[in-house]
Write an enzyme that holds these catalytic residues in place. Structure first.
Site, PDB file in Angstrom:
ATOM      1  N   ASP A   1       5.148  -3.043  11.503  1.00  8.72           N
ATOM      2  CA  ASP A   1       3.685  -2.891  11.500  1.00  8.72           C
ATOM      3  C   ASP A   1       3.100  -2.857  12.909  1.00  8.72           C
ATOM      4  O   ASP A   1       2.091  -2.187  13.157  1.00  8.72           O
ATOM      5  CB  ASP A   1       3.012  -3.983  10.658  1.00  8.72           C
ATOM      6  CG  ASP A   1       3.415  -5.389  11.059  1.00  8.72           C
ATOM      7  OD1 ASP A   1       4.341  -5.534  11.877  1.00  8.72           O
ATOM      8  OD2 ASP A   1       2.808  -6.351  10.550  1.00  8.72           O
TER       9      ASP A   1
ATOM     10  N   SER B   1       7.272  -4.737   7.565  1.00 13.92           N
ATOM     11  CA  SER B   1       6.821  -5.683   8.607  1.00 13.92           C
ATOM     12  C   SER B   1       7.671  -6.940   8.669  1.00 13.92           C
ATOM     13  O   SER B   1       7.156  -8.071   8.653  1.00 13.92           O
ATOM     14  CB  SER B   1       5.349  -6.044   8.359  1.00 13.92           C
ATOM     15  OG  SER B   1       4.577  -4.877   8.273  1.00 13.92           O
TER      16      SER B   1
ATOM     17  N   ARG C   1       0.833  -1.202   0.000  1.00 11.18           N
ATOM     18  CA  ARG C   1       0.000   0.000   0.000  1.00 11.18           C
ATOM     19  C   ARG C   1       0.864   1.246   0.000  1.00 11.18           C
ATOM     20  O   ARG C   1       1.893   1.304   0.677  1.00 11.18           O
ATOM     21  CB  ARG C   1      -0.900   0.037   1.250  1.00 11.18           C
ATOM     22  CG  ARG C   1      -2.107  -0.822   1.160  1.00 11.18           C
ATOM     23  CD  ARG C   1      -3.141  -0.435   2.213  1.00 11.18           C
ATOM     24  NE  ARG C   1      -2.569  -0.311   3.545  1.00 11.18           N
ATOM     25  CZ  ARG C   1      -3.145   0.378   4.536  1.00 11.18           C
ATOM     26  NH1 ARG C   1      -4.280   1.008   4.341  1.00 11.18           N
ATOM     27  NH2 ARG C   1      -2.586   0.419   5.734  1.00 11.18           N
TER      28      ARG C   1
END
Length: 865
Positions: free
Chosen positions: A657, A603, A539
């Protein structure tokens, strides 16, 4: 020749006249299709009422759960006994079921009379008689002293709470035994059997005759999911969805429901269809006001119904010149066997004359024709009413399966269906007319419900063996409170190891400093870019933060796929793909020339030297790009931006994350100092006192620590709770022996393979149970680890009671129906001095990356001032 034709014409005219006369007299018994569709709708409403917990007490159709949850699948085997009580005879059976791939079985039976003094005596005498018959049977078959499982077919309405227990609700048919109603009939049978030391049987199942019929036919045809009895009494059963049965816990799979439809209409629902003859018959029965539907259908009553009609017609001068015989006045003188004989196609009229003569009625030819038609109307009404109720069941089955058209099989038994010359044909025809969207096969139960009781017992044996395998497979996943306390303590030890300079290298929980030294305070503002990489999707976000009284966060994002060949290609290909996605987003948003601060949510475990430097320790979650481990991912991103040479970005922070999740929730709740991810992977971060972090210079304030607890146990510290399934999954992973996310490994497929399951409805229940055990363990282990962290936070603050918020994200936490509940309960149990609030991160870690960037900018500006 002319005389022959004249005689034939005269007979035909005579027959037509008599038929019309009877039709006019019994017009209430001739039911149109519209009436039958109405009966069908009424019965469907009664079924719903019987299945409901609140409405069942007042329902006449009791819809009794049988606790038979599975049809035969062909793998059953063994020797079984069965006894069958409910009709005109008591039967004992020995059933051998062979596991030879041909689904074959062998049935040996013996029939015993049911004397009136037994079936209308007391309960002790009845069950002693059953035990004596069974003793005689075992002696005959040389089965004495051989322990065998037994199924008990008991064809009366019973309330069951399990397969081998049933409380008699009421006697039906011609049975009226004292002291049995409201007692457990299985317990009574066991007590009677204990008096005979030579009999060694294990009563495993109580079965209604309809259920036995369905199971018998289901052994030969696995489409069979309805059982129907039309004999001395009448009843039906079918396989209902568990989610619709309020009377039983659970909502997965199916269970056979014994409708006990003989009582349909006991509340007046059929009063408009009952005739004066039905009412008179009911008043003279053993159970007036009860089993009214059965009294309109079954063979026990149809002969008497015919007698009452003939008696009234005679008294009114319509038959036998108005002369009534003593026999015609005597209850029970006309039986179903007489009705069947009078209705036979060719010899029916001669049979009728013979039967009426035996009743001292001296009938004319016209009388014989009329009496034969009375029998036809009575039996035809029986078939019609039975068809309407069966059509209601078939419609419910089809609607439960959400099918426009359904193929199914009805297993059927009973003397009326078997021996009446036209009954079966009439029933089939009417059913197919009432439910044209159901392709129904009617399968006659040749071996009867006794074999069905044995099949229920055989299925119970199969499921019991399967239960043992399931319990053995799932036993390692059942964690005691002591085990969870041990996991919590070991996690606490690993947390301390990871924070100390001399033990950090060997710790399985790496406790990586993030250089995030503050949480949002509400003064953050500006426009920020955020990247979010951690799964198969990537994203890019534009985040606008407004401070002050109108504080808000607006986000615009675009999602891009990461193809497998990129995830497992080279590092240069991966970062070039990321930059391509950024370029597409900047062009899409019209901000390609703007140099905005950027936070990079990455992450994967990184060792950071500052907030904008992160060296990849190792890939997880399916990523395996080469030439990345040991490299600074921020530098790799900057190099990829330079290679493209289209735009420049101010990369302020690289963020895990979990940290992004904590910061997102911390923006809403200042008490949030822990971030938890429970999704594709699992991880936790928390704000640690700097004085406890030996691997970073300084001892003032706090810093967020990315625990990377997915590696907990890589050093073998929790090998005692790992199962063989954990090890198999680990060995088949991309990174065997490390970062295997053991807190949330799902071994479901491996377990199911071992159990050898296929895709039947019953297997789906087991699949759910396996999934439940595996996911519960995941939630408990996650809770044990989190309890270690909140307890550490409490001790850091030196307080007796801690209030703290945990920001949570991840599909496992969000979407699993029970994960979050089990997690919360485990934390509360293992850390009772901590009041933990769980706050769901709705906007994800992308927003968190922007907030970290904003906080970093704020703290940087404060430092400059």
């Amino acid at each position: 020749m002319f005389a022959v034709h004249l005689l034939a014409f005269h007979f035909t005219k005579l027959k037509e006249d008599q038929i019309k006369k009877v039709d006019r007299y019994l017009y209430h018994m001739r039911l149109s299709d519209d009436v039958l569709l109405d009966v069908m709708a009424r019965f469907q409403a009664e079924m719903v009422k019987g299945l409901g917990r609140d409405t069942n007490p007042t329902a006449t159709v009791k819809m009794l759960p049988s606790f038979v949850r599975s049809l035969p699948d062909g793998s059953e085997k063994g020797d079984f006994l069965a006894v069958d009580l409910g009709g005109s005879q008591f039967r004992a059976h020995q059933v051998k079921v062979f596991d030879d791939g041909k689904q074959s079985s062998q049935l040996e039976s013996k029939f015993y009379p049911t004397p009136k003094e037994v079936i209308q005596g007391n309960g002790a005498e009845l069950f002693d008689y059953i035990a004596e018959c069974l003793l005689d049977f075992t002696e005959t078959k040389n089965l004495k002293h051989k322990k065998l499982p037994l199924g008990f077919t008991f064809s009366f309405p019973c309330k069951q709470t399990k397969l081998d227990e049933g409380v008699l609700l009421a006697w039906t048919k011609h049975f009226k035994v004292r002291g049995v109603q409201d007692t457990d009939v299985v317990s009574s049978l066991r007590k009677a059997l204990q008096k005979h030391k030579d009999i060694d049987v294990d009563v495993l199942a109580l079965v209604n005759d309809t259920v036995g019929t369905m199971m018998t036919c289901g052994y030969d045809d696995q489409r069979c999911e309805v059982g129907l009895i039309i004999g001395t009494g009448t009843n039906a059963c079918y396989m209902e969805e568990m989610r619709h049965i309020d009377l039983v816990e659970g909502d997965e799979g199916r269970m056979c429901i014994n409708t006990e439809w003989g009582a349909f209409g006991d509340d007046g629902a059929l009063d408009d269809l009952r005739t004066e003859f039905d009412r008179e018959l009911d008043l003279g029965s053993l159970n007036p006001g009860r089993q009214l539907f059965e009294k309109m259908i079954s063979s026990l009553y149809l002969g008497e119904l015919v007698r009452l009609i003939l008696l009234k017609m005679t008294k009114e001068g319509l038959l036998f010149n108005g002369k009534v015989s003593t026999a015609l006045l005597t209850k029970g003188k006309i039986e179903m066997k007489h009705v069947s004989a009078m209705e036979k196609y060719k010899e029916g009229l001669s049979n009728t004359k013979e039967i009426l003569t035996e009743l001292n009625l001296f009938p004319s030819e016209e009388d014989c024709i009329a009496v034969q038609h009375v029998c036809t109307i009575v039996s035809f009404r029986s078939a019609n009413l039975c068809a309407a109720a069966l059509a209601a069941i078939l419609t419910r089955l089809r609607e439960n399966k959400k099918l426009l058209r359904m193929r199914t099989t009805v297993g059927i038994d009973g003397g009326l269906y078997k021996t009446h010359p036209q009954y079966a044909k009439r029933l089939h025809k009417v059913v197919r007319r009432l439910v044209p969207n159901c392709d129904v096969r009617f399968l006659l139960s040749v071996s009867g419900s006794g074999k069905g009781a044995a099949m229920v017992t055989a299925v119970a044996y199969r499921l019991a063996a399967q239960r043992k395998r399931i319990d053995a497979a799932l036993a390692p996943f059942l964690l005691s409170l002591e085990t969870l306390q041990e996991v919590k303590n070991k996690m606490r030890t690993e947390l301390e190891y990871g924070l100390k300079r001399e033990t950090q290298a060997s710790a399985s929980v790496k406790m990586l400093p993030t250089y995030v030294c503050g949480t949002p305070d509400g003064t953050e503002k500006g426009k920020f870019l955020a990247l979010d990489l951690g799964g198969t999707n990537f994203r890019v976000l534009l985040v606008k933060i407004r401070s002050g009284r109108r504080r808000s966060v607006q986000m615009y994002n675009k999602i891009f796929a990461i193809p497998l060949e990129i995830m497992q290609g080279t590092g240069e290909e991966l970062f070039d793909h990321i930059v391509q996605c950024i370029a597409d987003f900047l062009e899409y948003m019209g901000i390609k020339g703007a140099r905005l601060p950027l936070g990079f949510t990455f992450s994967f475990p990184c060792r950071q030297a500052s907030i904008d430097k992160g060296t990849l320790v190792g890939w997880t979650k399916g990523f395996k790009a080469t030439d990345c481990e040991g490299e600074d991912v921020v530098d790799m991103l900057r190099e990829a931006i330079r290679r493209r040479n289209e735009f420049d970005l101010d990369i302020v922070a690289v963020v895990n994350d979990t940290v992004g999740t904590m910061m997102t929730c911390g923006y809403e709740d200042p008490n949030c100092e822990i971030g938890l991810i429970a999704g594709t992977g699992s991880n936790v971060c928390y704000m640690e006192d700097m004085k406890n972090i030996e691997i970073v210079e300084g001892n003032e304030g706090k810093m967020c620590i990315n625990t990377e607890w997915g590696g907990f146990g890589d050093n073998g510290c929790i090998d005692n709770i790992r199962t063989k399934y954990d090890k198999e999954v680990d060995e088949g992973s991309l990174n065997p022996g490390k970062q295997s996310d053991r807190l949330a490994l799902l071994q479901v497929r491996r377990i199911l393979q071992q159990l050898g399951l296929d895709s039947t409805c019953e297997d789906s229940i087991i699949v759910k149970e396996v999934c439940g055990a595996v996911s519960k363990r995941a939630a408990q282990l996650c809770g044990a680890g989190l309890a270690a962290i909140v307890e550490k936070k409490r001790e850091n603050q030196g307080v007796e009671h801690l209030q703290i918020t945990v920001g949570v994200d991840g599909t496992l936490y969000k979407l699993h129906p029970h994960f979050s509940r089990v997690l919360r309960e485990t934390v509360k149990e293992l850390a009772p001095q901590c009041d933990v609030t769980f706050m769901l991160s709705e906007d994800g870690s992308g927003k968190g990356a922007a907030l970290i960037t904003a906080v970093a900018k704020r703290l940087h500006n404060v430092g400059q001032k």
